[in-house]
Design a protein around this motif. Sequence first.
Motif, PDB file in Angstrom:
ATOM      1  N   THR A  45     -80.058  80.151 -38.444  1.00 45.54           N
ATOM      2  CA  THR A  45     -79.904  80.964 -37.230  1.00 45.54           C
ATOM      3  C   THR A  45     -79.386  80.160 -36.044  1.00 45.54           C
ATOM      4  O   THR A  45     -79.258  80.693 -34.945  1.00 45.54           O
ATOM      5  N   ARG A  61     -78.158  85.990 -29.338  1.00 48.94           N
ATOM      6  CA  ARG A  61     -77.139  85.594 -30.312  1.00 48.94           C
ATOM      7  C   ARG A  61     -75.811  85.327 -29.595  1.00 48.94           C
ATOM      8  O   ARG A  61     -75.371  86.115 -28.759  1.00 48.94           O
ATOM      9  N   LEU A  63     -77.212  81.846 -33.536  1.00 55.32           N
ATOM     10  CA  LEU A  63     -76.526  82.773 -34.440  1.00 55.32           C
ATOM     11  C   LEU A  63     -77.337  84.043 -34.645  1.00 55.32           C
ATOM     12  O   LEU A  63     -76.919  84.957 -35.366  1.00 55.32           O
ATOM     13  N   ALA A  64     -78.518  84.084 -34.027  1.00 59.44           N
ATOM     14  CA  ALA A  64     -79.372  85.276 -33.999  1.00 59.44           C
ATOM     15  C   ALA A  64     -80.217  85.157 -32.737  1.00 59.44           C
ATOM     16  O   ALA A  64     -80.275  84.089 -32.110  1.00 59.44           O
ATOM     17  N   ASP A  65     -80.852  86.238 -32.330  1.00 59.06           N
ATOM     18  CA  ASP A  65     -81.739  86.160 -31.178  1.00 59.06           C
ATOM     19  C   ASP A  65     -82.912  85.227 -31.492  1.00 59.06           C
ATOM     20  O   ASP A  65     -83.543  85.339 -32.555  1.00 59.06           O
TER      21      ASP A  65
END
Length: 854
Positions: A561, A546, A532-534
């Motif tokens: 994340t 992501r 959900l994020a890098d």
Amino acid sequence: MTNGWVDIKNTDMMLIMGGNPAENHPCGFKWAIEAKRNRNAKMIVVDPRFTRTASTSDLFLQIRAGSDIAMLGGIVRYAIENNRIAKDYLVNYTNAAFIVKEGFKLPEDGLYSGFDAGTHTYDRSTWNYEDGNDAGGIAPATHAAAGSPQKSAGMTLGQAATTPTPLPPLPPKVAYDLTLQHPRCVYQLLKQQYSRYTPEMVERITGIPRDQFLKAADLFTSVRKDGDLKKVATIMYAVGWTQHSFGTQIIRTAAILQLLLGNVGRAGGGVNALRGHSNIQGATDMGGIFDSLPGYLKVPNPTDGDLAAYLKRTTPTASKPAPWQSFNYYSNTPKFAVSYLKAMFGDAATKQNDFAFNYMPKVDRNYSWTQIWDNMYRGTVKGMLAFGMNGVAIGPDSQKNIEALKKADFLVVGEIYPDETSEFWKSPGVTPEEMKTINTTVYRLACAGFAEKDGSMTNSARWLQWKNVAVPTPGECRLDQDIIADIFLKVRELYKKEGGRFPDPILNLTWSYTNPQPSLAELAKEINGKALADLTDPKTQQVIKRGQQLPGFAWLKDDGTTSCGNWIYSGCWTEAGNQLARRGTEDPSGQGIYPNWAWSWPANRRVLYNRASCDASGKPWDAERKQVWWNEGAQLWVGNDVPDFKPDSHPDEHLGPFIMTPEGVGRIFGPLGAFADGPFPEHYEPIESPVQNALHPNQSNNPVVKKMTTPADKYATPGDGLNIVCTTYRLTEQYHYWTKNNPMNVQLIPEPFVEIPVELAQELGIKGNDKVKVTSARSYYVAKAFVTKRIKPMMIDGKKVYQIGLPIHQGYRGIQEDAGRDARTIANRLTPTVIDPNAYTPEFKGFLVKLEKA
């Protein structure tokens, strides 16, 4: 399975109990035959009947149904007395050296320390380890007074929960004695526990003659004869073990035996459950049981006021001797749980709102299978959605389930055929007048069959295998998941329109699929998990962008994340695509690992705990069956299989190979809350038994077993004429309650039968094909007599006891039933509503009946 079907070909010795794989798992059983053919492996089969599996064995023992712990406990005793144990494995890889807390009492009288006779539960606080260091075998043994009642730390199953007294934690630093001489070390307690299980006692309880038992014990433990550590043995079982009021503890005894012999984690070894359907393993993996979430995370309960409280309760801390290390992989529970909440509620799950933890149901009582039907009978469950589950035929006590459905408001059945459940309202015995009084609304939905849908199935070996649609659905049939999706979307629409007491979980459940009725491929990707994020791996500097699929559960985070629907399935659908659909047939090791065929959880690992296949220095016990090993040059664990271990943990660290336990080692002693009925298995009689318990007649049955108590729940008592042991089983030619609608299967097994010993038939004047009536305390069953020599009379504690067997497949709906060609009775009308206190499985095996001509 700790291992897998193909791995059975690597074994030197097989013990098959509680299962009949030649008939019930014929494709998988070929690997047992391969082991016999190519390795000269020996096979011991123990069963109430001489089965097709038994016909291929080197040694067959007939056993009384429900006496398996006595048999296995006797082998444990034999292995210890004859020094046929894996001493180095036992000391380093199990809790044999751990010292148990003072005050713990073994069940010489049938009760462990802490039993509360008022609640039929245990205060398990004495079932713990001693805090301390190397004790060196010098402390005296002390025990709690026999049977002294103490305040219970649990609650009665099926009752509304009060706040239970929390159990004490495991000590972070455990006292130990590597000489195994301390009187309270686990090994010495194990010796004491099974010292009573002599060959003579085994014969009294099981009916297996002493000389035959000793022959089996000698043969199975021969893999450790003269200190041999190269050979390996496997144990296979199925529902013949699980379907008892002590089923969990039967399996525990097998695990103890395999740990004692050093057979867990090794090619050709392990304790291997033969699951009864193509996706039973997948159902439990995905939270298909009331007390676990996907990936076997614990369900929240009312004491969990917030996420922090839940994580504190469910995240174990390491408990080990000070010089040792424990990976304690469930310490990652916060990462698994938060990622699961993100998969469930998406953007609505934030750090500020505890990742929507308060949206989760808090389970406050027992909602297991038998309890649900009991609740419906009592009027508290008002409706049921039954998809692919024929609850009336499944039982136990099918008549009670029929009566329960008569009290429900509605029943929704998704099936491909009309079945006993959908037609409960016209079951045999229901008159037209009574039909008018049944107010249950029944909805029958035409669903797709297995060949009409894609998706994955997880087999006994933990392999997730993708299948494609073979044929389209006929007529107006629909996919099960489409029906469920439509129901959910309609419910959410009602909440949006009308509101409700707590609509948030329904309104905020994430549903960001391409179509409102999501494809199973899209669900599989969601279950695998995504970033959900890098994300960046600090060791390798690998970056996951992501929105990309996660390579595996090692990437999961507890900061929101990552999302993942089931942590053990993470890695099944990566950026490289659908790993479940792989069909690579290469097997470089020759061990049947096939690393590119489908995908095995966890992490595509084929044998669990495979670090235990090596000695403490990292060298394989058997160089010819190498699975993993320590590579000193690379400073890594490498191998033919995926190492089930911290990859860079040097052997000198003494990191335990059983990475999912807080101790890091295999549990011979199950501490604290591990089991409801004892840290060691003890033989208890089935709830209905022809004899008293020879070990402790005053405590014959499992003391914490759950028996249902409505007027419909009846149990055999001494003197009521029910003195024949009955067990149920399945046939190769039929698939549960389904194929009786298929003409070809019906031709193979056209009608029900009861398997009866020749001697019993002669006593009762019964001949083959005679119609007979089997009666239990609950109901009766009518079928034709199949008189056979495959079951023989047994001497149980000086008493002649007969056993009979009957297949479960027929009922009152199907080709033959509809044509009036059989009695239209259900086998599970006979079975009792009593359940194992750990897994809540009903006792379908080993109940009492009477037999007579119909």
